[in-house]
Design an enzyme around this catalytic site. Sequence first.
Site, PDB file in Angstrom:
ATOM      1  N   GLU A  47     -12.421  -4.807  -3.712  1.00 22.92           N
ATOM      2  CA  GLU A  47     -12.778  -3.986  -3.104  1.00 22.92           C
ATOM      3  C   GLU A  47     -12.180  -2.566  -4.345  1.00 22.92           C
ATOM      4  OE1 GLU A  47     -11.772  -5.603  -0.220  1.00 22.92           O
ATOM      5  OE2 GLU A  47     -13.769  -6.384  -0.659  1.00 22.92           O
ATOM      6  N   ASN A  48     -10.510  -2.850  -4.653  1.00 21.55           N
ATOM      7  CA  ASN A  48     -10.265  -1.634  -5.707  1.00 21.55           C
ATOM      8  C   ASN A  48     -11.308  -1.386  -6.919  1.00 21.55           C
ATOM      9  OD1 ASN A  48      -6.850  -2.313  -4.278  1.00 21.55           O
ATOM     10  ND2 ASN A  48      -7.988  -0.983  -3.793  1.00 21.55           N
ATOM     11  N   TRP A  49     -11.696  -2.916  -7.418  1.00 19.20           N
ATOM     12  CA  TRP A  49     -12.892  -2.176  -8.419  1.00 19.20           C
ATOM     13  C   TRP A  49     -13.400  -0.617  -8.069  1.00 19.20           C
ATOM     14  CZ3 TRP A  49     -12.045  -4.270 -12.444  1.00 19.20           C
ATOM     15  CH2 TRP A  49     -11.118  -5.938 -12.797  1.00 19.20           C
TER      16      TRP A  49
ATOM     17  N   ASP B 212       1.288  -1.412   0.013  1.00 18.74           N
ATOM     18  CA  ASP B 212       0.100   0.192  -0.116  1.00 18.74           C
ATOM     19  C   ASP B 212       0.923   1.215   0.515  1.00 18.74           C
ATOM     20  OD1 ASP B 212      -2.692   1.400  -0.108  1.00 18.74           O
ATOM     21  OD2 ASP B 212      -2.716   1.565   2.170  1.00 18.74           O
TER      22      ASP B 212
ATOM     23  N   ASN C  25       0.846   3.238  -2.229  1.00 23.75           N
ATOM     24  CA  ASN C  25       0.816   4.074  -4.315  1.00 23.75           C
ATOM     25  C   ASN C  25       1.486   5.856  -5.135  1.00 23.75           C
ATOM     26  OD1 ASN C  25       2.421   1.291  -4.398  1.00 23.75           O
ATOM     27  ND2 ASN C  25       1.467   0.510  -5.823  1.00 23.75           N
ATOM     28  N   ASN C  26      -0.301   5.050  -4.710  1.00 22.56           N
ATOM     29  CA  ASN C  26      -0.098   7.251  -4.753  1.00 22.56           C
ATOM     30  C   ASN C  26       0.249   8.215  -4.290  1.00 22.56           C
ATOM     31  OD1 ASN C  26      -2.316   7.000  -7.029  1.00 22.56           O
ATOM     32  ND2 ASN C  26      -4.200   5.429  -5.912  1.00 22.56           N
TER      33      ASN C  26
HETATM   34  C1  IPE Z   1      -5.049  -2.576   0.124  1.00 27.34           C
HETATM   35  O1  IPE Z   1      -5.508  -1.346   0.297  1.00 27.34           O
HETATM   36  C2  IPE Z   1      -5.289  -3.437  -1.365  1.00 27.34           C
HETATM   37  C3  IPE Z   1      -4.239  -3.952  -1.512  1.00 27.34           C
HETATM   38  C4  IPE Z   1      -2.629  -3.116  -1.614  1.00 27.34           C
HETATM   39  C5  IPE Z   1      -4.034  -3.700  -3.377  1.00 27.34           C
HETATM   40  P1  IPE Z   1      -6.190  -0.344  -0.250  1.00 27.34           P
HETATM   41  O2  IPE Z   1      -4.873   1.814  -0.350  1.00 27.34           O
HETATM   42  O3  IPE Z   1      -7.031  -0.479  -1.225  1.00 27.34           O
HETATM   43  O4  IPE Z   1      -6.318  -0.321   1.348  1.00 27.34           O
HETATM   44  P2  IPE Z   1      -7.911   0.830   1.994  1.00 27.34           P
HETATM   45  O5  IPE Z   1      -8.760   0.869   1.154  1.00 27.34           O
HETATM   46  O6  IPE Z   1      -6.812   2.093   2.645  1.00 27.34           O
HETATM   47  O7  IPE Z   1      -8.162  -0.209   3.064  1.00 27.34           O
HETATM   48  C1  IPE Z   2      -1.821   0.342  -3.453  1.00 28.59           C
HETATM   49  O1  IPE Z   2      -1.436   1.455  -3.277  1.00 28.59           O
HETATM   50  C2  IPE Z   2      -2.092  -0.420  -4.563  1.00 28.59           C
HETATM   51  C3  IPE Z   2      -3.899  -0.619  -4.600  1.00 28.59           C
HETATM   52  C4  IPE Z   2      -4.350  -0.428  -3.569  1.00 28.59           C
HETATM   53  C5  IPE Z   2      -3.921  -0.927  -6.167  1.00 28.59           C
HETATM   54  P1  IPE Z   2      -3.060   2.768  -3.166  1.00 28.59           P
HETATM   55  O2  IPE Z   2      -3.073   3.304  -4.262  1.00 28.59           O
HETATM   56  O3  IPE Z   2      -3.679   2.754  -2.047  1.00 28.59           O
HETATM   57  O4  IPE Z   2      -2.048   4.473  -2.596  1.00 28.59           O
HETATM   58  P2  IPE Z   2      -2.676   4.923  -1.338  1.00 28.59           P
HETATM   59  O5  IPE Z   2      -2.853   4.097  -0.553  1.00 28.59           O
HETATM   60  O6  IPE Z   2      -3.737   5.982  -1.981  1.00 28.59           O
HETATM   61  O7  IPE Z   2      -1.200   6.127  -1.044  1.00 28.59           O
HETATM   62 MG    MG Z   3      -3.971   2.748  -0.262  1.00 25.68          MG
END
Ligand code: IPE
Ligand code: IPE
Ligand code: MG
Length: 253
Positions: free
Chosen positions: A70-72, A23, A25-26
């Site tokens: 949930e990422n969908w 977690d 990346n963004n």
């Molecule tokens: C968990 O990260 C899923 C992955 C790392 C693929 P999220 O960023 O989706 O989790 P939440 O939404 O903060 O719980």
């Molecule tokens: C984890 O990074 C990757 C996925 C959930 C696919 P995020 O995209 O959730 O990054 P943050 O948590 O918003 O920084």
């Molecule tokens: Mg995240």
Amino acid sequence: MSNHSNHSNAISILPRHIAIIMDGNNRYGRANDLGRGEGHVAGKDALDPIVEHCLEVGVEVLSVFAFSSENWQRPAAEVALLMRLLTSTIHEQLPRMNKYRIRLRFIGDRSQLDDDLQQLMLDAEQQTAHFEVMTLVIAISYGGQWDIAHAAQQLAQQVQAGQLTADEISAELLTQHVQLADAPAVDMLIRTGGEYRLSNFLLWQSAYAELFFTPTLWPDFGANELDGMLREFSQRQRRFGKTSEQVAMQTNL
Ligand code: IPE
Ligand code: IPE
Ligand code: MG
């Protein structure tokens, strides 16, 4: 790279199965003024040194959370980018899997994925199925609750077919029907990115995992930090419900 036998900082008790919630990346993208989606690209590249370190120390299974059920719900453009990156991840990992003799597997609800991606996943699994040095599991469209519900569905079908009675259903039987039933349970679960939650990752399989949380964003997470966690892991006493005296007796035998 040092080899197994003379690894300079040998770790006494190793986890057999490590799971990582990758977690942050963004936030990494924003913190480094990168363009849209570039944080995910950096995240893809962060996996290689972790895989290599796990291989080097002798971990059997490394499971990484790449895309949750949930990422969908994320914006369509981000979902599309993540799907493209997953496709390139598989293409990039395949030669590495062949080089290191690592088995590649996927867990999650594949029916949600494009046919091309599903086919690529199947091909990658078949091409690497005979490798035994280590297994890399990539969780795509995966949710722990989906996993448990899916296992329950399979058992219900067996009951319906008269192969099983309802009172034969036990925790042990469910353990045999969730994803990765043939792998050891998760010993060590790591979450990068500073949040203290499981976000529906390997819920059943992590019932007794040692938990590690770090504020480091996934693209900044490296082998050194993992090594520190491995060191801490080897120092924790895993009691599995027993008293520390009982555990000390067992380990002294
Ligand atoms: C968990 O990260 C899923 C992955 C790392 C693929 P999220 O960023 O989706 O989790 P939440 O939404 O903060 O719980
Ligand atoms: C984890 O990074 C990757 C996925 C959930 C696919 P995020 O995209 O959730 O990054 P943050 O948590 O918003 O920084
Ligand atoms: Mg995240």
